[in-house]
Design a protein around this motif. Structure first.
Motif, PDB file in Angstrom:
ATOM      1  N   ARG A   1      -1.246   6.970   1.217  1.00 58.77           N
ATOM      2  CA  ARG A   1      -2.615   7.480   1.112  1.00 58.77           C
ATOM      3  C   ARG A   1      -3.622   6.342   0.985  1.00 58.77           C
ATOM      4  O   ARG A   1      -4.759   6.446   1.459  1.00 58.77           O
ATOM      5  N   GLU A   2      -3.211   5.257   0.352  1.00 57.95           N
ATOM      6  CA  GLU A   2      -4.089   4.091   0.239  1.00 57.95           C
ATOM      7  C   GLU A   2      -4.300   3.459   1.607  1.00 57.95           C
ATOM      8  O   GLU A   2      -5.413   3.059   1.959  1.00 57.95           O
ATOM      9  N   GLU A   3      -3.224   3.365   2.373  1.00 57.48           N
ATOM     10  CA  GLU A   3      -3.328   2.807   3.714  1.00 57.48           C
ATOM     11  C   GLU A   3      -4.253   3.653   4.579  1.00 57.48           C
ATOM     12  O   GLU A   3      -5.106   3.121   5.295  1.00 57.48           O
ATOM     13  N   LEU A  21       0.805  -1.208   0.000  1.00 61.76           N
ATOM     14  CA  LEU A  21       0.000   0.000   0.000  1.00 61.76           C
ATOM     15  C   LEU A  21       0.845   1.268   0.000  1.00 61.76           C
ATOM     16  O   LEU A  21       1.839   1.357   0.730  1.00 61.76           O
ATOM     17  N   ARG A  31      -8.860  -2.113  -6.755  1.00 59.52           N
ATOM     18  CA  ARG A  31      -8.243  -0.989  -7.462  1.00 59.52           C
ATOM     19  C   ARG A  31      -6.755  -0.888  -7.151  1.00 59.52           C
ATOM     20  O   ARG A  31      -5.925  -0.692  -8.043  1.00 59.52           O
ATOM     21  N   PHE A  32      -6.398  -1.043  -5.878  1.00 63.76           N
ATOM     22  CA  PHE A  32      -5.004  -0.897  -5.475  1.00 63.76           C
ATOM     23  C   PHE A  32      -4.142  -2.036  -6.027  1.00 63.76           C
ATOM     24  O   PHE A  32      -2.991  -1.827  -6.387  1.00 63.76           O
ATOM     25  N   ARG A  87      -3.386  -1.170  -9.541  1.00 72.97           N
ATOM     26  CA  ARG A  87      -2.312  -0.184  -9.565  1.00 72.97           C
ATOM     27  C   ARG A  87      -0.968  -0.842  -9.326  1.00 72.97           C
ATOM     28  O   ARG A  87       0.026  -0.518  -9.994  1.00 72.97           O
ATOM     29  N   GLN A  88      -0.916  -1.804  -8.415  1.00 68.19           N
ATOM     30  CA  GLN A  88       0.350  -2.468  -8.110  1.00 68.19           C
ATOM     31  C   GLN A  88       0.887  -3.214  -9.322  1.00 68.19           C
ATOM     32  O   GLN A  88       2.087  -3.177  -9.605  1.00 68.19           O
ATOM     33  N   TYR A  95     -11.870  -1.107  -3.190  1.00 64.57           N
ATOM     34  CA  TYR A  95     -10.633  -0.341  -3.132  1.00 64.57           C
ATOM     35  C   TYR A  95      -9.420  -1.260  -3.223  1.00 64.57           C
ATOM     36  O   TYR A  95      -8.427  -0.945  -3.897  1.00 64.57           O
ATOM     37  N   MET A 108      -6.702   5.498   3.625  1.00 67.60           N
ATOM     38  CA  MET A 108      -8.067   5.318   3.157  1.00 67.60           C
ATOM     39  C   MET A 108      -8.673   4.031   3.720  1.00 67.60           C
ATOM     40  O   MET A 108      -9.813   4.008   4.203  1.00 67.60           O
TER      41      MET A 108
END
Length: 304
Positions: free
Chosen positions: A140-142, A137, A181-182, A185-186, A178, A144
């Motif tokens: 900002r993802e963490e 993460l 989504r993450f 992104r990874q 989410y 969220m």
């Protein structure tokens, strides 16, 4: 000599899980959120446990080298792991949890049974990833996800009413969306490893279909094993980078090889099917037509 079966404890409820690990008793019968910072004093149980529960965990600041599969894993940064029902867990007594932080969300499959999310769970490939394929993460993802977890924690600590389960499931679905989504992104941005994996997969695929002799049809599991990742991770990575999953890539390579054989050799249609690994030629004909719009015979004739 056959080794005796290893004893383990079966954890079928959220309360059995929290009791086994010494966590506080859950307020809600089907879901619990555990603050891992408050578990530093606990001694992990030595008996392995088979969990019939879903678990999402963000563990940070663990000390020690942790090996998953073929990789060493670093828990200093935000790392999110997902566990599906039926997975075994066993304590690692070489890990120092004296400074652990993070959280763990545990929920029973029964929480989802009457909701569309229950059927949708099978589409979240990260629940079947190998442990070393966890989600890394960004800060900002963490933040969220921590906010979402706090909402879930507050809701499950409220007195249960007619709306409790609806609210919990809807918040859980947002959390999983989410996470999806993450993960995407990874695959695209974390590091060159995923692109290297794509390159190695393509090399494996080309090498397999470059063989001149008959060989069995390749499976998704075959390539996953060759690349030392899980089938779900491989398919999700390929879909994120190319728009096609592993099976679709295999079929495309298979059709390309079939076209070469149909146009470049005098093999019959049946012989072509056997060369490609089909046990029954009609299956080859069906797949070829579904991908090209022509039967193998019609394709060969159209090229004359």
């Amino acid at each position: 000599m056959k080794q005796p079966a290893k004893e383990f404890r079966l954890l079928e409820s959220v309360s059995e899980f929290t009791q086994h690990f010494g966590f506080p008793s859950p307020v809600h019968p089907l879901l619990a959120v555990v603050d891992l910072e408050k578990t530093r004093h606990l001694i992990p149980p030595t008996m392995p446990a088979l969990r019939q529960l879903y678990i999402i965990a963000l563990k940070k600041n663990l000390k020690g080298v942790i090996h998953y599969g073929r990789q060493a894993y670093d828990f200093n940064d935000g790392v999110l792991a997902f566990y599906a029902p039926g997975q075994m867990c066993e304590a690692n007594d070489t890990i120092d949890i004296s400074e652990i932080t993070g959280w763990m969300l545990i929920f029973h499959p029964d929480l989802l049974h009457k909701y569309p999310l229950g059927k949708k769970m099978a589409t979240y490939g990260f629940f079947s990833y190998q442990v070393h394929e966890a989600l890394h993460l960004a800060a900002r993802e963490e933040d969220m996800l921590v906010g979402l977890i706090e909402n879930i924690r507050r809701e499950c600590e409220q007195p249960i009413d007619a709306f409790s389960q609806d609210v919990l499931v809807s918040q859980l679905e947002v959390l999983l969306s989410y996470a999806n989504r993450f993960y995407h992104r990874q695959f695209l941005t974390r590091r060159p490893a995923e692109h290297d994996l794509l390159t190695r997969f393509e090399e494996q695929l080309n090498a397999y279909f470059g063989q001149g002799e008959e060989h069995p049809l390749p499976t998704v599991q075959y390539f996953a094993d060759a690349l030392h990742v899980s089938p779900a991770y491989l398919s999700d990575m390929l879909r994120a980078l190319t728009g096609q999953n592993t099976q679709q890539h295999i079929h495309q390579a298979l059709i390309n090889k079939a076209k070469q054989l149909l146009l470049g050799t005098s093999l019959t249609i049946n012989e072509t099917a056997f060369q490609l690994g089909f046990e029954y030629p009609q299956y080859f004909t069906r797949l070829f037509k579904s991908k090209t719009g022509l039967t193998p015979a019609a394709f060969r004739f159209s090229a004359q």
